[in-house]
Design a protein around this motif. Structure first.
Motif, mmCIF file in Angstrom:
data_model
loop_
_atom_site.group_PDB
_atom_site.id
_atom_site.type_symbol
_atom_site.label_atom_id
_atom_site.label_comp_id
_atom_site.label_asym_id
_atom_site.label_seq_id
_atom_site.Cartn_x
_atom_site.Cartn_y
_atom_site.Cartn_z
ATOM 1 N N ALA A 55 0.838 -1.200 0.000
ATOM 2 C CA ALA A 55 0.000 0.000 0.000
ATOM 3 C C ALA A 55 0.875 1.252 0.000
ATOM 4 O O ALA A 55 0.606 2.228 -0.719
ATOM 5 N N GLU A 56 1.942 1.237 0.792
ATOM 6 C CA GLU A 56 2.852 2.381 0.828
ATOM 7 C C GLU A 56 3.513 2.585 -0.531
ATOM 8 O O GLU A 56 3.638 3.724 -1.021
ATOM 9 N N ALA A 57 3.908 1.493 -1.165
ATOM 10 C CA ALA A 57 4.503 1.591 -2.500
ATOM 11 C C ALA A 57 3.518 2.231 -3.476
ATOM 12 O O ALA A 57 3.900 3.062 -4.314
ATOM 13 N N ASP A 58 2.250 1.869 -3.373
ATOM 14 C CA ASP A 58 1.245 2.436 -4.265
ATOM 15 C C ASP A 58 1.108 3.943 -4.052
ATOM 16 O O ASP A 58 0.926 4.695 -5.019
ATOM 17 N N ILE A 59 1.218 4.396 -2.818
ATOM 18 C CA ILE A 59 1.127 5.831 -2.543
ATOM 19 C C ILE A 59 2.285 6.582 -3.199
ATOM 20 O O ILE A 59 2.100 7.653 -3.785
ATOM 21 N N TYR A 60 3.491 6.007 -3.161
ATOM 22 C CA TYR A 60 4.626 6.644 -3.833
ATOM 23 C C TYR A 60 4.419 6.669 -5.349
ATOM 24 O O TYR A 60 4.764 7.650 -6.018
ATOM 25 N N ILE A 61 3.881 5.578 -5.874
ATOM 26 C CA ILE A 61 3.640 5.530 -7.324
ATOM 27 C C ILE A 61 2.552 6.525 -7.719
ATOM 28 O O ILE A 61 2.646 7.163 -8.784
ATOM 29 N N GLN A 62 1.531 6.699 -6.889
ATOM 30 C CA GLN A 62 0.520 7.722 -7.160
ATOM 31 C C GLN A 62 1.181 9.095 -7.284
ATOM 32 O O GLN A 62 0.849 9.879 -8.194
ATOM 33 N N TYR A 63 2.098 9.389 -6.365
ATOM 34 C CA TYR A 63 2.815 10.665 -6.399
ATOM 35 C C TYR A 63 3.613 10.800 -7.697
ATOM 36 O O TYR A 63 3.563 11.839 -8.367
ATOM 37 N N LEU A 64 4.333 9.751 -8.079
ATOM 38 C CA LEU A 64 5.141 9.809 -9.302
ATOM 39 C C LEU A 64 4.276 9.937 -10.547
ATOM 40 O O LEU A 64 4.588 10.698 -11.462
ATOM 41 N N GLN A 65 3.193 9.178 -10.592
ATOM 42 C CA GLN A 65 2.335 9.210 -11.780
ATOM 43 C C GLN A 65 1.717 10.589 -11.988
ATOM 44 O O GLN A 65 1.458 10.991 -13.122
ATOM 45 N N LYS A 66 1.507 11.315 -10.909
ATOM 46 C CA LYS A 66 0.954 12.663 -11.023
ATOM 47 C C LYS A 66 2.011 13.687 -11.381
ATOM 48 O O LYS A 66 1.757 14.623 -12.158
ATOM 49 N N ASN A 67 3.216 13.524 -10.828
ATOM 50 C CA ASN A 67 4.244 14.554 -10.976
ATOM 51 C C ASN A 67 5.387 14.198 -11.931
ATOM 52 O O ASN A 67 5.982 15.092 -12.536
ATOM 53 N N PHE A 68 5.701 12.915 -12.060
ATOM 54 C CA PHE A 68 6.786 12.468 -12.942
ATOM 55 C C PHE A 68 6.340 11.179 -13.641
ATOM 56 O O PHE A 68 6.900 10.099 -13.410
ATOM 57 N N PRO A 69 5.331 11.276 -14.498
ATOM 58 C CA PRO A 69 4.678 10.076 -15.040
ATOM 59 C C PRO A 69 5.575 9.152 -15.857
ATOM 60 O O PRO A 69 5.314 7.952 -15.942
ATOM 61 N N ASN A 70 6.637 9.695 -16.442
ATOM 62 C CA ASN A 70 7.497 8.860 -17.292
ATOM 63 C C ASN A 70 8.866 8.593 -16.662
ATOM 64 O O ASN A 70 9.807 8.183 -17.355
ATOM 65 N N ALA A 71 8.977 8.818 -15.375
ATOM 66 C CA ALA A 71 10.270 8.691 -14.701
ATOM 67 C C ALA A 71 10.811 7.271 -14.774
ATOM 68 O O ALA A 71 10.064 6.293 -14.636
ATOM 69 N N LYS A 72 12.118 7.169 -14.985
ATOM 70 C CA LYS A 72 12.803 5.876 -14.887
ATOM 71 C C LYS A 72 13.113 5.629 -13.410
ATOM 72 O O LYS A 72 13.584 6.531 -12.705
ATOM 73 N N ILE A 73 12.846 4.416 -12.942
ATOM 74 C CA ILE A 73 12.915 4.119 -11.511
ATOM 75 C C ILE A 73 14.002 3.092 -11.221
ATOM 76 O O ILE A 73 14.101 2.060 -11.896
ATOM 77 N N GLY A 74 14.801 3.374 -10.200
ATOM 78 C CA GLY A 74 15.802 2.424 -9.718
ATOM 79 C C GLY A 74 15.484 2.046 -8.281
ATOM 80 O O GLY A 74 15.074 2.904 -7.491
ATOM 81 N N ILE A 75 15.674 0.785 -7.943
ATOM 82 C CA ILE A 75 15.296 0.295 -6.615
ATOM 83 C C ILE A 75 16.421 -0.542 -6.020
ATOM 84 O O ILE A 75 16.996 -1.397 -6.701
ATOM 85 N N ILE A 76 16.724 -0.299 -4.755
ATOM 86 C CA ILE A 76 17.569 -1.208 -3.977
ATOM 87 C C ILE A 76 16.675 -1.770 -2.879
ATOM 88 O O ILE A 76 15.997 -1.014 -2.177
ATOM 89 N N TYR A 77 16.653 -3.084 -2.755
ATOM 90 C CA TYR A 77 15.721 -3.670 -1.783
ATOM 91 C C TYR A 77 16.364 -4.782 -0.968
ATOM 92 O O TYR A 77 17.241 -5.504 -1.449
ATOM 93 N N GLN A 78 15.938 -4.887 0.275
ATOM 94 C CA GLN A 78 16.405 -5.958 1.160
ATOM 95 C C GLN A 78 15.863 -7.286 0.646
ATOM 96 O O GLN A 78 14.670 -7.402 0.355
ATOM 97 N N ASN A 79 16.734 -8.269 0.550
ATOM 98 C CA ASN A 79 16.374 -9.529 -0.100
ATOM 99 C C ASN A 79 15.647 -10.482 0.866
ATOM 100 O O ASN A 79 16.153 -11.554 1.215
ATOM 101 N N ASP A 80 14.462 -10.061 1.286
ATOM 102 C CA ASP A 80 13.608 -10.875 2.147
ATOM 103 C C ASP A 80 12.173 -10.398 1.969
ATOM 104 O O ASP A 80 11.885 -9.615 1.045
ATOM 105 N N ASP A 81 11.273 -10.854 2.819
ATOM 106 C CA ASP A 81 9.862 -10.484 2.662
ATOM 107 C C ASP A 81 9.650 -8.977 2.717
ATOM 108 O O ASP A 81 8.765 -8.445 2.041
ATOM 109 N N PHE A 82 10.431 -8.289 3.538
ATOM 110 C CA PHE A 82 10.334 -6.834 3.659
ATOM 111 C C PHE A 82 10.548 -6.171 2.305
ATOM 112 O O PHE A 82 9.706 -5.423 1.795
ATOM 113 N N GLY A 83 11.675 -6.446 1.688
ATOM 114 C CA GLY A 83 11.983 -5.833 0.404
ATOM 115 C C GLY A 83 11.101 -6.317 -0.724
ATOM 116 O O GLY A 83 10.666 -5.536 -1.584
#
Length: 406
Positions: free
Chosen positions: A160-188
């Motif tokens: 749900a939190e990820a969706d809120i960030y994507i809502q922000y990007l889609q409104k303000n930076f709709p074509n942005a290229k996204i890079g992600i670093i994530y913890q390699n477990d259920d959290f990430g």
């Protein structure tokens, strides 16, 4: 005749006395961990290890319950808050959970921290029918009352939190290229799944890099160099405070200027933004549901004034700039309300029933944010507001956002 009448009256009076005593007794019900005078609550936190900065949550909760105890407890019962270190290691989490349940005999577990650790004790606690409440983890699976009726999260779930960030990007930076670093477990992986789900068909095009790291790694700085090579416009760090601080600092050292977004669990000014360097952290984005006690707009807010008084008396010397202390204060209020609603029926079943029957606005939440649960909704929080770090405090902007239902 008079003697018989007196005897009959005495029998009736005795029966009424026994009935009343029975009714009083029937009104009270206890499971292991509760009595007329005490309620035992268990907690597991990383006092050591890679996520040790989160330990202040348990310390603040212990302080809150001490405050309640000094004022008579809850419904006349003192809270015995028992907290153990698991060093953010799932095998240790299992060991400590068993100790709390089988040796200390707590009534329930309150906000054990971390997705990996909570995942390790999830089935055990449900099999034992031990309330596993208000977890300091936003994994999506904690909201599953049908299959795991003894577990309830607290945070906005990660997807749900990820969706809120994507809502922000889609409104303000709709074509942005996204890079992600994530913890390699259920959290990430929960966050990553949320990003992909929210982006839909555009995910493969917009996510130009998704790089995992292990929580046991000493540093993720080399991964930032790899991330920069993918040339994203926006970067997300799905990481715990130590690693988020490393990432922001390294981006600054590289002279790189992407939009940086950090998870709600790593927005601490003290543990993340200052260690990363204020000059590097300024402009970083996040989202919250809590009032930032470092922000002057709340300096005269009654709830924040009351929180300061609590911290001064019960956590002298603790860093008030650490938002985790306000988080702990809010969770402790929700736990106290759950116990209060349980009244004299302090069975584990009733604790869960009351946890699933909450509607409240604890002191410390942003205006409009509510705690609400039901028997089919084990997600107490569902709203966030975007914010930007100014170099001194978090500055809120935009409206409260709620994750889109999928």
């Amino acid at each position: 005749m008079e003697r018989r009448t007196y005897a009959f009256g005495a029998i009736v009076a005795a029966m009424m006395t026994l009935t009343c005593a029975s009714n009083v007794s029937a009104q009270k019900a206890y499971d292991t961990g509760a009595s007329d005078t005490e309620i035992k609550i268990g907690n597991i936190s990383p006092y050591s290890g890679p996520a040790s900065s989160y330990a202040t949550i348990a310390k603040a909760q212990a302080a809150y319950f001490q405050m309640l105890n000094d004022n008579g407890g809850i419904n006349g019962r003192k809270i015995n808050y028992i907290s153990y270190d698991d060093a953010y290691s799932p095998p240790k989490t299992v060991e400590q959970a068993r100790k709390l349940v089988e040796s200390d005999e707590v009534l329930f577990l309150l906000s054990p921290l971390g997705t990996p650790g909570n995942s390790a004790i999830h089935k055990y606690l449900n099999a034992r029918k031990i309330p596993h409440l208000f977890l300091t983890s936003g994994a999506n699976k904690w909201d599953d009352p049908k299959n795991f009726p003894w577990t309830m999260g607290f945070l906005n779930n990660y997807q749900a939190e990820a969706d809120i960030y994507i809502q922000y990007l889609q409104k303000n930076f709709p074509n942005a290229k996204i890079g992600i670093i994530y913890q390699n477990d259920d959290f990430g992986k929960d966050y990553l799944a949320g990003f992909r789900q929210s982006l839909g068909a555009a995910a493969d095009k917009q996510i130009v890099a998704a790089i995992p790291y292990e929580s046991s790694s000493p540093t993720i700085e080399p991964l930032i160099v790899s991330l920069k090579a993918a040339n994203p416009d926006v970067v997300f760090y799905i990481a715990t405070p130590k690693f988020v601080a490393q990432a922001i600092k390294k981006v600054g050292e590289l002279g790189w200027k992407p939009i940086q977004i950090i998870p709600n669990t790593a927005t601490s000014i003290v543990n993340v933004l200052i260690p990363a360097g204020v000059e590097n952290s300024t402009g970083v984005l996040g989202a919250s549901y809590l009032k930032d006690v470092n922000d002057q707009q709340w300096s005269k807010d009654p709830a924040v004034v009351k929180w300061h008084a609590f911290m001064d008396k019960y956590m002298p010397g603790a860093n008030k700039a650490d938002s985790l202390n306000m988080y702990a204060y809010v969770v402790a209020q929700v736990a106290a309300q759950t116990i209060k609603q349980s009244s004299d029926n302090l069975t584990r079943e009733n604790i869960m029933k009351q946890a699933a029957n909450l509607e409240m606005e604890p002191e410390g939440l942003l205006p409009g944010v509510k705690i609400k649960t039901s028997s089919i909704d084990f997600a107490p929080l569902e709203q966030l507001q975007m914010m930007k770090f100014t170099g001194a405090h978090w500055e809120l902007f935009g409206d409260l956002l709620t994750a889109r239902k999928r």
